[in-house]
Design an enzyme around this catalytic site. Structure first.
Site, PDB file in Angstrom:
ATOM      1  N   SER A 256       0.963  -1.308   0.052  1.00 44.19           N
ATOM      2  CA  SER A 256      -0.163   0.117   0.147  1.00 44.19           C
ATOM      3  C   SER A 256       0.857   1.384   0.031  1.00 44.19           C
ATOM      4  CB  SER A 256      -0.840   0.016   1.190  1.00 44.19           C
ATOM      5  OG  SER A 256      -0.148   0.644   2.454  1.00 44.19           O
ATOM      6  N   ASP A 257       0.225   2.387  -0.374  1.00 43.99           N
ATOM      7  CA  ASP A 257       1.264   3.691  -0.186  1.00 43.99           C
ATOM      8  C   ASP A 257       0.940   4.176   1.232  1.00 43.99           C
ATOM      9  OD1 ASP A 257       2.676   5.597  -0.770  1.00 43.99           O
ATOM     10  OD2 ASP A 257       1.667   6.624  -2.335  1.00 43.99           O
ATOM     11  N   TYR A 258       1.687   5.064   1.678  1.00 40.65           N
ATOM     12  CA  TYR A 258       1.888   5.545   2.920  1.00 40.65           C
ATOM     13  C   TYR A 258       0.539   5.804   3.682  1.00 40.65           C
ATOM     14  CZ  TYR A 258       4.944   7.929   6.247  1.00 40.65           C
ATOM     15  OH  TYR A 258       6.030   8.317   7.325  1.00 40.65           O
ATOM     16  N   ALA A 260      -2.194   4.743   3.249  1.00 39.72           N
ATOM     17  CA  ALA A 260      -3.398   4.652   2.219  1.00 39.72           C
ATOM     18  C   ALA A 260      -4.476   3.818   2.833  1.00 39.72           C
ATOM     19  CB  ALA A 260      -3.126   4.206   1.167  1.00 39.72           C
TER      20      ALA A 260
END
Ligand code: BGC
Length: 716
Positions: A256-258, A260
């Site tokens: 996942s992104d930071y 997210a």
């Protein structure tokens, strides 16, 4: 049982969720800081992956905690954003794209991986494959610009470069294709805003670079922060699972992104963390970066029956498999090597200088102002970017420190030991103080050449750096007009160098200047690279991989726009145009001058007709009619004359480079496989439609500069 099956059979739920968790150390900050001390969490197995940490020493110590003091002794996976170099920075990706050389693209990624791996890292969050046609969006700098096919070419080179031939090698990094997908068309260019594009644009433009990365064997993929027509990418089951995993066969790790997963609550698609975690896991996200959504949310989601333990095991298996492929079980310290040799660093910097010089784009060169004569007695280097070593890094500087960077002033001073070097900052990058302008102008009187270094600060592009005004910030326009006016009065050669992470809208500056060189952010050897070009040691050869608008109001602006039913016609009001601006960009995709002068002739196509299995050979002769040796980049565009779907005006299909001495003639040959001429039919199925396709060859995406031939596509 395999090692992974044995491990999974003996893991507690908390240990499993630890393997699905990535948390930040405090080395660099790339998002909201929500990390505490990881030591105890590593020992207990509550954290299996880290980001933002650097240095063989610290990495070795944390790995030691994991493999010696945790119950299951599973090594950590440690990643960092090595976007355009690690300690030795190369040009930012948008600049590097303009080099149009897959060998160099791969070489810089290889060097970055070697350097990052020596620092203990095993994963980079790169390459960014988001196509950007909106320079208001700051992250435009992180990708390869406006063209999808180009992004796919660069994706392949970068994945190869980062990962090498063996992911277990001590100098290999797992690459991460990000941000999946269509992050570039955020509403109005505003960072993190909603995205709403057609299915067609998604499949024609935004998905192909990711498909190419998967074919190249990319180890990981990161979903974008954004939503696509209401479905956040972190929870986008149709695209993450059905398209990426099932259709493209991606079996690597999705990270996942930071934060997210937690942000799914802000998107309004989850009521609480367990629901958010369940949505992401369903979609196929294996590692939760920084949200602690899996650790805290999945146990509750399990109780609620929102997810199954089998789904968790599948994700854990993928993570452990990646650690195995990276050789981390075999040797967790394999990447923590001691310092690299001076020779290695020298070689790497030489590459940074070479790619840096080749990425500079000469937009304009009236009266052949550039290159400056080496015999200049006094050279004035003026402007807020002239003596700004740290800014040369551009955004995402990983472990690159300002002291390791060469400013333009230093580069020129080194190259011109017999020239008196004068310097004035004039104004700061963003400040309002104009007091220094007078001194900068006065300097022009003393010099016999002036280099005006203007542009954005490094942090004005990259993440969270959207702008609505794409002109020069602060009082730089005032500085520029004063210096340019003085230089004109004194008839002194004056050239502008622009540092920026996106095209700037500077029509007046371009009109007022004889010469404009775009340096983007060239990296650690910036000053030497600029000096090489400004002094003619290297002929500029970079091309802009993104159109330069005249006005922000023209955005989005790109060469592969579709045809209109009412194409622009100056004699007819009711056609597709503006009342107050030309439609055309100030500089189109592919533009970039050299110190040579190339004439194109004799376009030859290998066959008048093509079947889907054929390959078209496109040949063209080039003659350098200029006075300097130079390297020319040649583009092949296609244009479907009649198709079942309105075709783009121009579609990039190939490129090649050729270096010629003055007076020399050479031939460029570019292969275009016929499958590349397939289009997506009205149902989005790829088809090879019979009919005529124009083949256009030349130096930039402007029909007026292209030689035109045609082939007929035939069924069968
Ligand atoms: C960015 C990603 C990056 C991640 C880790 C996020 O804010 O969107 O591109 O890889 O941080 O630093």
């Amino acid at each position: 049982m395999s090692r992974i099956e044995t491990l999974i059979a003996s893991m507690t739920l908390a240990e499993k969720l630890g393997q699905l968790t990535m948390t930040a150390s405090s080395f660099t900050v790339t998002g909201p800081v929500i990390a505490g001390d990881s030591t105890e969490s590593i020992r207990s197995g509550a954290i299996g992956n880290l980001l933002n940490m650097v240095g063989a020493g610290p990495v070795r110590e944390l790995q030691r905690l994991a493999v010696e003091e945790s119950r299951l002794k599973i090594p950590l996976l440690i990643g960092l954003d090595i976007i355009h170099g690690h300690r030795s920075l190369f040009p930012v990706p948008l600049a590097e794209a303009g080099v149009f050389d897959p060998v160099l693209w791969e070489a810089t990624a290889r060097e970055a991986a070697t350097e990052g791996a020596a620092d203990g890292l095993a994963l980079t969050f790169a390459p960014m494959l988001d196509v950007s046609r909106d320079p208001r969006w700051g992250r435009t700098v992180e990708g390869s610009g406006e063209d999808s096919w180009l992004a796919a070419q660069m994706a392949v080179a970068k994945v190869r470069g980062f990962q090498g031939t063996d992911l277990a090698a001590p100098d290999a990094l797992a690459a991460c294709a990000k941000h999946f997908c269509a992050y570039g068309p955020v509403t109005a260019g505003r960072e993190y805003a909603s995205v709403d594009i057609s299915e067609r644009t998604l499949h024609e433009v935004h998905l192909p670079p990711f498909a190419a990365a998967v074919r190249a064997g990319v180890a990981t993929v990161m979903p974008a922060f954004t939503d696509l027509a209401g479905i956040p990418m972190t929870a986008h089951t149709p695209l993450l699972r059905d398209w990426l995993r099932v259709r493209c066969g991606f079996d690597g790790v999705i990270i996942s992104d930071y934060n997210a997963i937690r942000e799914l609550l802000n998107h309004g698609v989850a009521a609480d963390l367990p629901q958010a975690a369940a949505l992401a896991l369903h979609a196929g996200v294996d590692i939760d970066m920084m949200a602690d959504g899996y650790r805290h949310g999945l146990p509750v989601a399990l109780e609620r029956g929102l997810v199954s333990i089998e789904q968790i095991d599948t994700a854990v298996t993928r993570v452990l498999h990646l650690k195995e492929r990276l050789g981390l079980f075999a040797d967790p310290y394999g990447r923590c090597r001691t310092l690299e040799s001076a020779a290695t660093i020298t070689r790497r910097r030489a590459l940074a200088r070479r790619v840096g010089a080749q990425s500079l784009v000469l937009l304009k060169n009236g009266h052949d102002v550039l290159p400056f004569r080496k015999s200049l007695r006094r050279l004035a280097v003026v402007g807020p970017l002239a003596e700004a070593a740290g800014e040369m890094r551009g955004p995402w500087w990983a472990a690159g420190v300002p002291d390791n960077h060469v400013s333009v002033f230093t580069g020129l001073r080194t190259a011109l030991p017999d020239t008196t070097m004068l310097y004035a900052q004039g104004v700061t990058i963003e400040g309002n103080d104009t007091e220094g302008i007078a001194a900068a102008v006065a300097l022009c009187d003393q010099a016999d050449g002036i280099l005006l270094c203007l542009g954005e600060a490094a942090v004005m592009s990259g993440e969270a750096a959207s702008r609505v005004n794409l002109g020069l910030p602060g009082q730089q326009d005032a500085l520029a007009s004063a210096v340019l006016a003085r230089a004109r009065t004194l008839r002194k050669p004056c050239a502008v160098v622009l540092f920026c992470g996106r095209p700037l809208t500077v029509p007046q500056l371009v009109a007022d200047s004889d010469a404009v060189l775009v340096a983007w952010f060239p990296g650690c050897e910036a000053g030497h690279a600029v000096a090489d070009v400004v002094l003619g040691r290297v002929s500029p050869s970079g091309r802009t991989a993104i159109s330069w608008p005249r006005f922000v109001g023209q955005i989005p602006l790109f060469h592969s726009e579709r045809r209109s039913g009412r194409p622009a016609n100056p004699a007819d009001k009711f056609t597709s145009k503006y009342l107050d601006s030309p439609n055309e960009p100030l500089f189109p995709f592919g533009h970039g001058l050299t110190y040579g002068r190339f004439r194109y002739s004799n376009l030859r196509l290998s066959a008048p007709a093509l079947k889907v299995r054929d390959t078209l050979e496109v040949r063209v002769d080039l003659t350098n009619e200029g006075r300097s040796a130079a390297r020319e980049t040649v583009f092949v565009f296609t244009h479907d004359v009649v198709a079942s779907v309105a075709p783009p005006l121009l579609q990039l299909a190939g490129f090649a480079r050729l270096e010629l001495a003055p007076g020399e003639t050479g031939t460029v040959s570019i292969a275009v496989p016929a499958t590349q001429l397939k289009i997506l039919d009205p149902d989005l199925a790829p088809v090879f439609e019979p009919g005529v396709v124009e083949i256009l060859v030349g130096p930039r995406a402007d029909r007026a500069d292209l030689l035109v031939g045609a082939v007929e596509l035939q069924a069968g």
